[in-house]
Scaffold this active site. Structure first.
Site, short mmCIF file in Angstrom:
data_model
loop_
_atom_site.label_atom_id
_atom_site.label_comp_id
_atom_site.label_asym_id
_atom_site.label_seq_id
_atom_site.Cartn_x
_atom_site.Cartn_y
_atom_site.Cartn_z
CG LEU A 17 2.78 43.09 6.86
CD1 LEU A 17 3.07 43.33 5.38
CD2 LEU A 17 3.95 43.57 7.71
CD GLU A 598 6.70 37.41 26.85
OE1 GLU A 598 5.84 38.29 26.85
OE2 GLU A 598 6.60 36.35 26.23
CG HIS A 688 5.23 28.31 15.55
ND1 HIS A 688 5.43 27.47 16.60
CD2 HIS A 688 4.45 29.32 16.02
CE1 HIS A 688 4.83 27.95 17.68
NE2 HIS A 688 4.23 29.07 17.35
#
Length: 757
Positions: A17, A598, A688
């Site tokens: 993908l 995180e 990004h």
């Protein structure tokens, strides 16, 4: 006793993908071709689930970029600046994800944040005053019908309305309450349309229920679902993960819903909650197979948990979506005795089937075989490492000189201008860079040839940085494949998969290394290239390291020892590297803690007792022994840090750079409120996105920063490393960054915030 999963990895067995989507971005394939490919990939995955005897199969867990973005797009929650562009729906979708800069307009990408306590990133939905919520997309319906055409009845998956509202940004002085009615109407419309197509269940993901909820938030959740379930068309599963539902359990079981999904891996109190009673008219979807780690399930321990669950109707489930683990162990080349300990996504499907059979009293030999894995010690203990840990004292975690003393010493030493410019570390890993590294790995070129190539690239980029006027340089990290894997390859105790890719965001995948045993530094890691780079220039070149907490959080950790112990082992190893860099003349060292937040517990009451109490000291341990003249930087990206600013200050770094551009510089208010003393580099543009910010745009961002932070405390940098960007856009953006900083230095109006902090 049936089986299901919350979601399946969508990137494909070999990241198909990713590569197809990037071809679409480069205009190498058409919109119809990327959509056709996606349909074939979904078909493959559904058939795999069917063949592995998963009985309740999800759909709409697939996404071209992000499932939260999918949900917003389905419901027409599209900011006006994108909605009004003359683009196709798919082009608008990717404009939200990546930004758009072309003949038809110029818009920035939506903010991107960490998905709860994972390394996955989601796109933040935006509600505006004129947002008209209605079902305009068809993805969830199309994919359900695709599966039906294969003879597979699926359970469509969607981000739930409560979590969607909790994750969203609100513009124009609006709030979640302003959109509840229209949002519920939209979800009811989805339920009706799915029922008309023949769907029997829908899964509404509500991970926000595992966070601390106040009375107002609980009332909001109850109001939404009381309305949503009036005359409901199909069975509703409310699925939670990443923690327990202690704040809302009683309200949850009282709702007119048909299934409740609970995480029995990370949900510490979920078992005790269901023991208090679980409704006989509801199905419990029990998350007993870990969807976030890659170790084999201990069947006996899991069976012991299942036996304690009083629910009459149980479906065995993963603890969360399997998008957080790699595709399959079958693609790896580990020795069989090592491979036997791992379960990636495909193997977890088999674990669910095994457990269901064992609950029914079938296939007992599977249990015996599984237990053999856990009978003997898997690794040999490294006594030297444990001795070092045992000898640590409080002094090992503290720099002798205070920040204020160091700041003055470093100011006199480095003689930097106001608003010093730098980058976060990496430069573009072009196709040529990757191909050359691959040739070296395949022994097609010699070590000398490879080093000559890296030296040439490093020199070129150092010279270019000097030419454009950056103040503090970086060597570009062309020798590094990944900011964690590169370090792990030079540490004892690590294993590396061949194809263990996990989606981080969009087309970006990471290949987390595996912590197999006790960790120690095998050899110097970054010293050679840092020393080489510094020898090429009279300007300072930053040494670039990854911090111990990020290495831990971006690895698959051990489950036989605590996260704290593994992190302190890493900290001792990276401390050796820091001291080696300093001894070799590197006077500015950046120790990235991109993933600090995180593994922060989702409940605030657990922050300082179960994570920050050891994560912050682990970072200090890394740099506690350096000289006061050595400037320590750190970097944090794509997460929410405003609520842990005091803990970040306790890291005792000299300079901290943050991702800030996609979060609209919201962190600045908290820095100001907390009287943050550390020098800061809020990212001035989003790396990004392929957009190239103008000089004027960056100047405006700097102006916003200086309205909140004194000019002598501010550094100017992008918001993250530039590894994934192209050379053309990287160079253009950095030229603009340097010029904007120079323009702002020359403007007296920018220096009026000195007295704020």
């Amino acid at each position: 006793m049936s089986t299901t999963i919350i979601g399946f990895p969508r990137i494909g067995e070999n990241r198909e993908l990713k590569f197809q989507t990037e071809k679409y971005f480069r205009n190498e394939i058409t919109e119809s071709q990327i959509l056709s490919f996606s349909k074939a990939l979904r078909k493959k995955h559904w058939r795999i689930l069917k063949e592995t005897q998963i009985e309740a199969i999800p759909s709409n867990d697939f996404s071209l970029y992000d499932q939260t973005l999918d949900t917003a797009f389905l419901l027409n929650i599209i900011p006006a600046e994108v909605a009004n562009l003359d683009l196709t729906p798919l082009e608008k979708y990717f404009a939200l994800a990546r930004g758009y800069q072309g003949a038809k307009g110029d818009v920035k990408a939506r903010p991107m944040k960490k998905w709860f306590n994972t390394n996955y990133h989601y796109l933040v939905p935006k509600f505006e005053k004129n947002t008209q919520i209605k079902v305009t997309g068809s993805k969830i319906f199309d994919e359900y019908q695709e599966a039906c055409e294969l003879g597979i009845q699926t359970r469509p998956v969607l981000i739930g309305p409560f979590t969607l509202l909790q994750l969203a940004e609100y513009a124009d002085n609006t709030s979640a309450k302003d959109f509840v009615d229209s949002l519920v109407d939209g979800y009811q419309d989805i339920l009706r349309k799915l029922e008309a197509l023949g769907a029997q269940w829908i899964q509404l993901d509500e991970p926000s229920l595992v966070k601390d909820l106040n009375t107002e938030e609980k009332q909001l959740f109850c109001n939404i679902y009381q309305r949503l379930t009036e005359n409901k068309a199909i069975n509703i599963l409310v699925q939670t993960y990443f923690g327990d539902v202690r704040d809302v359990y009683q309200e949850l079981i009282a709702l007119n819903i048909d299934g409740i999904g609970l995480d029995f891996v990370e949900g510490r109190q979920n078992l005790s909650l269901v023991k208090q009673g679980f409704p006989a008219d509801k199905t419990l979807f029990a998350g007993v197979v870990n969807g976030k780690n890659i170790w084999r399930n201990d069947y006996q321990k899991t069976l012991d948990i299942i036996k304690q669950i009083p629910a009459q109707n149980i479906v065995l489930n993963t603890s969360c979506s399997l998008l957080h683990v790699p595709y399959s162990v079958k693609n790896e080349v580990f020795a069989e005795n090592i491979k036997a300990h791992f379960a990636f996504a495909l193997e977890k499907l088999a674990e669910l089937t095994d457990l269901a059979q064992l609950v029914k009293g079938e296939n007992p030999q599977v249990l015996a075989s599984n237990q053999a894995l856990f009978t003997n010690e898997r690794v040999v203990r490294d006594e030297k490492v444990h001795q070092k840990l045992a000898q640590l004292t409080e002094a090992d975690f503290t720099r002798p000189d205070t920040f204020e003393v160091r700041e003055q010493i470093q100011k006199a030493k480095f003689q930097l201008p106001l608003l010093p410019t730098t980058t976060i570390g990496s430069f573009p890993q072009t196709k040529e860079v990757k191909q050359t590294r691959a040739k070296y790995k395949r022994n097609e070129i010699s070590k000398t040839q490879y080093h000559d190539y890296l030296a040439t690239r490093t020199k070129e980029w150092l010279k270019w940085q000097e030419e454009i006027g950056l103040d503090i340089l970086v060597h570009g990290e062309f020798e590094r494949n990944d900011m964690v894997e590169y370090f792990g390859q030079n540490l004892n105790g690590y294993l590396f998969s061949k194809n263990g890719w996990v989606q981080s965001y969009g087309t970006r995948g990471v290949k987390p290394p595996i912590i197999w045993g006790d960790i120690s530094r095998a050899q110097p890691i970054t010293v050679y290239w840092s020393k080489f780079a510094q020898a090429q220039t009279k300007k300072y070149v930053k040494g670039m390291l990854t911090g111990p907490v990020t290495i831990l959080n971006w690895s698959f950790p051990r489950e036989d020892i605590s996260l704290k112990e593994s992190t302190l082992q890493l900290a001792l190893a990276i401390q050796e590297e820091v001291l080696d860099l300093e001894a070799n003349g590197i006077e500015i060292i950046q120790i990235d803690e991109a993933a600090l937040r995180e593994k922060l517990p989702l409940r605030q009451s657990d922050w300082y007792t179960q994570y920050l109490d050891w994560a912050i000291p682990a970072f200090r341990l890394v740099h506690s022994k350096v000289k006061p003249t050595t400037q320590i930087h750190t970097h944090m990206c794509y997460s929410e840090f405003t609520d842990i600013i005091p803990a970040i200050e306790q890291m005792d770094a000299d300079v901290i750079s943050f991702e800030a551009s996609r979060s609209n510089l919201t962190i600045l208010d908290e820095l100001q409120a907390q009287h943050f003393k550390t020098q800061v580099g809020p990212g001035v543009y989003d790396i990004h996105s392929p957009r190239i910010p103008s000089v004027e745009e960056i100047e405006q961002t700097i102006k916003q920063i200086l309205a909140k932070v004194p000019i002598e405390k501010v550094w100017i940098n992008p918001d993250c490393g530039l590894k994934t960007r192209g050379e053309k856009e990287t160079k253009a953006s950095l030229v603009h960054l340097v010029q904007a900083a120079k323009n702002c230095r020359g403007s007296e109006s920018y220096g009026q915030t000195k007295s704020i902090l």
